[in-house]
Design a protein around this motif. Sequence first.
Motif, PDB file in Angstrom:
ATOM      1  N   ARG A 160       8.845   0.311  44.345  1.00 54.93           N
ATOM      2  CA  ARG A 160      10.269   0.645  44.286  1.00 54.93           C
ATOM      3  C   ARG A 160      10.754   1.262  45.591  1.00 54.93           C
ATOM      4  NH1 ARG A 160      10.028   6.116  40.455  1.00 54.93           N
ATOM      5  NH2 ARG A 160       9.881   7.571  42.209  1.00 54.93           N
ATOM      6  N   SER A 161       9.821   1.723  46.405  1.00 58.90           N
ATOM      7  CA  SER A 161      10.200   2.362  47.668  1.00 58.90           C
ATOM      8  C   SER A 161      10.587   1.365  48.749  1.00 58.90           C
ATOM      9  CB  SER A 161       9.051   3.251  48.168  1.00 58.90           C
ATOM     10  OG  SER A 161       8.791   4.304  47.261  1.00 58.90           O
ATOM     11  N   HIS A 162      10.557   0.067  48.426  1.00 61.75           N
ATOM     12  CA  HIS A 162      10.911  -0.930  49.438  1.00 61.75           C
ATOM     13  C   HIS A 162      12.344  -0.745  49.941  1.00 61.75           C
ATOM     14  CE1 HIS A 162      12.974  -2.892  46.046  1.00 61.75           C
ATOM     15  NE2 HIS A 162      13.672  -3.527  46.968  1.00 61.75           N
ATOM     16  N   VAL A 163      13.194  -0.126  49.122  1.00 60.66           N
ATOM     17  CA  VAL A 163      14.605   0.024  49.520  1.00 60.66           C
ATOM     18  C   VAL A 163      14.767   0.899  50.763  1.00 60.66           C
ATOM     19  CG1 VAL A 163      15.513  -0.379  47.201  1.00 60.66           C
ATOM     20  CG2 VAL A 163      14.929   1.952  47.911  1.00 60.66           C
ATOM     21  N   ILE A 164      13.739   1.694  51.072  1.00 61.00           N
ATOM     22  CA  ILE A 164      13.867   2.585  52.219  1.00 61.00           C
ATOM     23  C   ILE A 164      13.884   1.808  53.534  1.00 61.00           C
ATOM     24  CG2 ILE A 164      11.428   3.052  52.721  1.00 61.00           C
ATOM     25  CD1 ILE A 164      12.217   6.013  52.935  1.00 61.00           C
ATOM     26  N   ARG A 165      13.401   0.589  53.500  1.00 62.12           N
ATOM     27  CA  ARG A 165      13.388  -0.246  54.707  1.00 62.12           C
ATOM     28  C   ARG A 165      14.575  -1.202  54.768  1.00 62.12           C
ATOM     29  NH1 ARG A 165       8.749   0.744  57.279  1.00 62.12           N
ATOM     30  NH2 ARG A 165       7.104   1.747  56.051  1.00 62.12           N
ATOM     31  N   ASP A 166      15.489  -1.011  53.836  1.00 62.97           N
ATOM     32  CA  ASP A 166      16.702  -1.830  53.805  1.00 62.97           C
ATOM     33  C   ASP A 166      17.762  -1.152  54.663  1.00 62.97           C
ATOM     34  OD1 ASP A 166      19.087  -3.086  53.225  1.00 62.97           O
ATOM     35  OD2 ASP A 166      18.634  -3.359  51.105  1.00 62.97           O
ATOM     36  N   GLY A 167      18.184  -1.807  55.707  1.00 62.40           N
ATOM     37  CA  GLY A 167      19.125  -1.199  56.641  1.00 62.40           C
ATOM     38  C   GLY A 167      20.496  -0.930  56.077  1.00 62.40           C
ATOM     39  N   SER A 168      20.777  -1.432  54.865  1.00 66.22           N
ATOM     40  CA  SER A 168      22.101  -1.213  54.286  1.00 66.22           C
ATOM     41  C   SER A 168      22.203   0.118  53.554  1.00 66.22           C
ATOM     42  CB  SER A 168      22.449  -2.342  53.310  1.00 66.22           C
ATOM     43  OG  SER A 168      21.585  -2.313  52.181  1.00 66.22           O
ATOM     44  N   ARG A 169      21.091   0.877  53.498  1.00 65.70           N
ATOM     45  CA  ARG A 169      21.083   2.153  52.789  1.00 65.70           C
ATOM     46  C   ARG A 169      20.792   3.307  53.750  1.00 65.70           C
ATOM     47  NH1 ARG A 169      18.863  -1.639  49.348  1.00 65.70           N
ATOM     48  NH2 ARG A 169      19.708  -1.641  47.221  1.00 65.70           N
ATOM     49  N   ARG A 170      21.256   4.503  53.362  1.00 66.62           N
ATOM     50  CA  ARG A 170      20.980   5.707  54.148  1.00 66.62           C
ATOM     51  C   ARG A 170      20.217   6.704  53.286  1.00 66.62           C
ATOM     52  NH1 ARG A 170      26.007   8.478  55.631  1.00 66.62           N
ATOM     53  NH2 ARG A 170      26.893   7.466  53.793  1.00 66.62           N
ATOM     54  N   PHE A 171      19.203   7.323  53.890  1.00 68.20           N
ATOM     55  CA  PHE A 171      18.381   8.297  53.187  1.00 68.20           C
ATOM     56  C   PHE A 171      18.396   9.612  53.954  1.00 68.20           C
ATOM     57  CE2 PHE A 171      16.929   4.173  51.970  1.00 68.20           C
ATOM     58  CZ  PHE A 171      16.567   4.276  50.651  1.00 68.20           C
ATOM     59  N   ALA A 172      19.072  10.603  53.412  1.00 68.34           N
ATOM     60  CA  ALA A 172      19.047  11.949  53.977  1.00 68.34           C
ATOM     61  C   ALA A 172      18.068  12.763  53.135  1.00 68.34           C
ATOM     62  CB  ALA A 172      20.439  12.571  53.941  1.00 68.34           C
ATOM     63  N   MET A 173      16.955  13.180  53.742  1.00 62.48           N
ATOM     64  CA  MET A 173      15.901  13.860  53.004  1.00 62.48           C
ATOM     65  C   MET A 173      15.636  15.241  53.595  1.00 62.48           C
ATOM     66  SD  MET A 173      13.140  10.845  52.285  1.00 62.48           S
ATOM     67  CE  MET A 173      13.631   9.215  51.715  1.00 62.48           C
TER      68      MET A 173
END
Length: 282
Positions: A160-173
Amino acid sequence: MPTSPSSSAQAAREALAERLREMRLDAGLTVEALAVRCGWNKSKSSRIENAKTAPSDADIRVWCLACEAPDQAADLIAANRIADSLYVQWKRLHRTGLRRIQESYVPLYEQTRHFRIYCSRVVPGFLQTEAYATALLSSVAAFRQSPNDVADAVAARLARSHVIRDGSRRFAMLVEESVLRYRIGDSEAMAGQLGHLLSVNSLPSVSLGVIPFEVTRSLWPLETFNVFDDRQAAVELLTAQVTVTAPGEVAMYVKAFVELQSHAVYGARARSLITAAIDALG
């Protein structure tokens, strides 16, 4: 709607009922006068105010209009909808094992474009290595006495973590420095996990901040929480998962995240804290 066995869900209903009662009083209406404006029997108003009957979305809209406060309807409807799911015990979620709950998040992750993730105890799930996730989920399964499907659950978490490599999303952690120091698994697993964190900032979609021990805080360390876009938050407690969808409450988590961001360090300063944690493993 039947009364929920969850005391927290019932407390949520009672809080909603109290907010509706206060709205009526602020409008200067008696129970009878409200019922006339709403077009129903006064006993219905009493049952709603005493949390004996859960109002429908339409009931809430009519109530707010009768009290000349239609702008409050959205928050109240959201609170009403999540009364049953406001507080869901992990025991219930994990009764068939851990894999299913990992997979259940996929639709939400795929719909979300902006993730705000704050972790005060463990590395964010999106950034966990296989060894770290295995150690963590093994302890969760043992503590909560869940069916042992850890290998499948880890595979689902990594998938499910594949979305982190999708350039259309932003992850502020954001993580507290303590997250880097808590030993989940053996030294090798921790070293691998911390090394993975060092590589994360090369991902254009990810911003990883570390809140140092020595920072002077304006906001205390909080429970782990995630905010999905600006529409939903998830909070992790020891015994349960809390879902927040009321716009006003989600806004509070966004505000908290922004405040915590002001305490964090990034880039070279964050890498130095991660490197120091690796060195401390010996």
